[in-house]
Design an enzyme around this catalytic site. Sequence first.
Site, PDB file in Angstrom:
ATOM      1  N   LYS A 299       0.710  -1.298  -0.028  1.00  0.00           N
ATOM      2  CA  LYS A 299      -0.018  -0.064  -0.010  1.00  0.00           C
ATOM      3  C   LYS A 299       0.800   1.385   0.025  1.00  0.00           C
ATOM      4  O   LYS A 299       0.483   2.185  -0.660  1.00  0.00           O
ATOM      5  CB  LYS A 299      -1.224  -0.009   1.139  1.00  0.00           C
ATOM      6  CG  LYS A 299      -2.226  -0.842   1.335  1.00  0.00           C
ATOM      7  CD  LYS A 299      -3.181  -0.752   2.218  1.00  0.00           C
ATOM      8  CE  LYS A 299      -4.301  -1.649   2.051  1.00  0.00           C
ATOM      9  NZ  LYS A 299      -5.183  -1.277   3.180  1.00  0.00           N
ATOM     10  N   ASP A 337     -10.223   2.684   1.280  1.00  0.00           N
ATOM     11  CA  ASP A 337     -10.262   2.457   2.756  1.00  0.00           C
ATOM     12  C   ASP A 337     -11.067   3.446   3.445  1.00  0.00           C
ATOM     13  O   ASP A 337     -12.003   3.366   4.271  1.00  0.00           O
ATOM     14  CB  ASP A 337      -8.932   1.926   3.324  1.00  0.00           C
ATOM     15  CG  ASP A 337      -8.713   0.469   2.968  1.00  0.00           C
ATOM     16  OD1 ASP A 337      -9.513  -0.164   2.730  1.00  0.00           O
ATOM     17  OD2 ASP A 337      -7.360   0.292   3.068  1.00  0.00           O
TER      18      ASP A 337
END
Length: 517
Positions: A299, A337
């Site tokens: 990420k 997210d």
Amino acid sequence: MAEKFGSTLLCAPVVEKTVEEMVAEMSAARSQGADVAELRIDHLAAFEMRPDLELLIKNRPLPVLVTYRPKWEGGQYEGDDRKRFEALHLAMELGAEYVDVELKVAREFLHFLSGKRPEGAKLIVSSHNYQFTPSTEELSTLVARIQAVGADIVKIATFAVDICDVARMFQVLVHCQVPMIGLCMGERGVISRILCPKFGGYLTFGTLSAGKESAPGQPTMSDLLDVYRIKQIGVDTKVYGLIGKPVGHSKSPKLHNAVFKAVGLNAVYVPFLTDNLANFLNTYSSPDFTGFSNTMPHKETAVTLCHEVDPVAKSIGAVNTIIRRQTDGKLVGYNTDYTGAISAIEDGIRGLQGHKDGTVSPLAGRLFVVIGAGGAGRALAFGAKYKGARVMIANRTYDRARELADLVGGQALSLTELENFHAEEGAVLANTTSIGMNPNIHDTPLSSKQALSSYAVVFDAIYNPKVTRLMREARECGAALVSGEEMFLRQAMGQFELFTNSSAPSDLMREIIMKST
Ligand code: NAP
């Protein structure tokens, strides 16, 4: 679809120890949707050539491929080649649709057959490399050698040390002028088994159940047919997937593929077990590799590799969605997210207030206490700050709380201080630690009921279990709850929208998630 040699066949390896079990497995293969069963007669404990082959081939419920693999090529057979050649010859005479012989002995086998080669059976000449995948040039040379011995179908199976190895197999498959089975073994080679119809592969293998693999990395027949819808994959199918390490236990392939099916999109979503993100993105750079979910441990790296990054994702320092922009091929990074979690919490507050006005965020001006300072903590903290909330960070390692709090202009707390902290009216509490996650389901990041009852809305990023101890106790204290499952669902909805530029079928996605265990 413009397949070169018809659509890719689905073959079930049959590796039973007795002929009776093999007969039963052939029926199972047929009823599960296989086009071909590969009879691995080297696996039979006691093999009597004529009666066994007659029983297996005369009553076959579907076309069969007969393979008698020697130990030196990864099989079970230890005797001399003449007996194998006799068995393969007999299988051809009895009507087997395919037989497989190894390149190393293919010339001898054809010499053995000369003048008595039965018509009808197709000859697969195979080469296996259980260590690595050679260069494109070496693979092409191998194809030419296999063609030159007189194969009807070329089969090359190599081991994928890295997911980028599979791209070379795809390249060779696409250019092959004869029918070719080109597969990469191992968990990093799984995409070769799923995506081969896109690149013109003649056949792929799917096991009847987990544990019945004849080579490492084979998916199950039902995953190939029902999850990846391999029969619908063709040259024009767009490829999406989850980049990460590990990726094996993610719910994302089931979810995204079911949604692609429901909305009628010619697309497939696959697991990309990736060691090096930069190499992956450089290798799979065609427009057909259109969009990616991106998870641990890539990420942070993705922020530096994307050509453009959403500003909030950049502040968070994490990209969980990468889109290849179709107009110029540039990679654009997002973080769904934070959008998923924050929109779920906003709706939680709106539900409490009984109004649905979506123009101003109900987080504006509100106290937002984040427990945790890891990846999810940063997403929630920056997301809440972006919406105008006043953010506090509580974390086990106080220095990390301090660091994140400074970045979002908020206060830092230790976990002990959190136990004694009485929040103001309407405050939100968001757990982003793994405290309370399965198997430690009796743990909670905040055990003081007095402190807990000061929050109006409590969110827990954990989705296993679906209801954590923190959520149970917060409900007893009268708080509105927002679950980690809702965050997961909404981050996936956000990804679908970025993948397709159209709104996500939210009810359907919710239903799929609810049904999943
Ligand atoms: P991470 O970057 O490793 O951060 C973990 C955080 O938890 C850190 O703040 C760490 O504190 C704290 N922590 C871990 N074990 C602890 C313990 N025993 N006691 C006290 N604090 C502890 O992990 P992450 O990626 O942010 O993920 C955190 C949680 O969020 C996981 O449960 C994950 O499943 C969940 N998550 C859910 C979603 C969703 O879609 N619902 C998405 C992402 C993440 P220190 O700084 O002191 O180490």
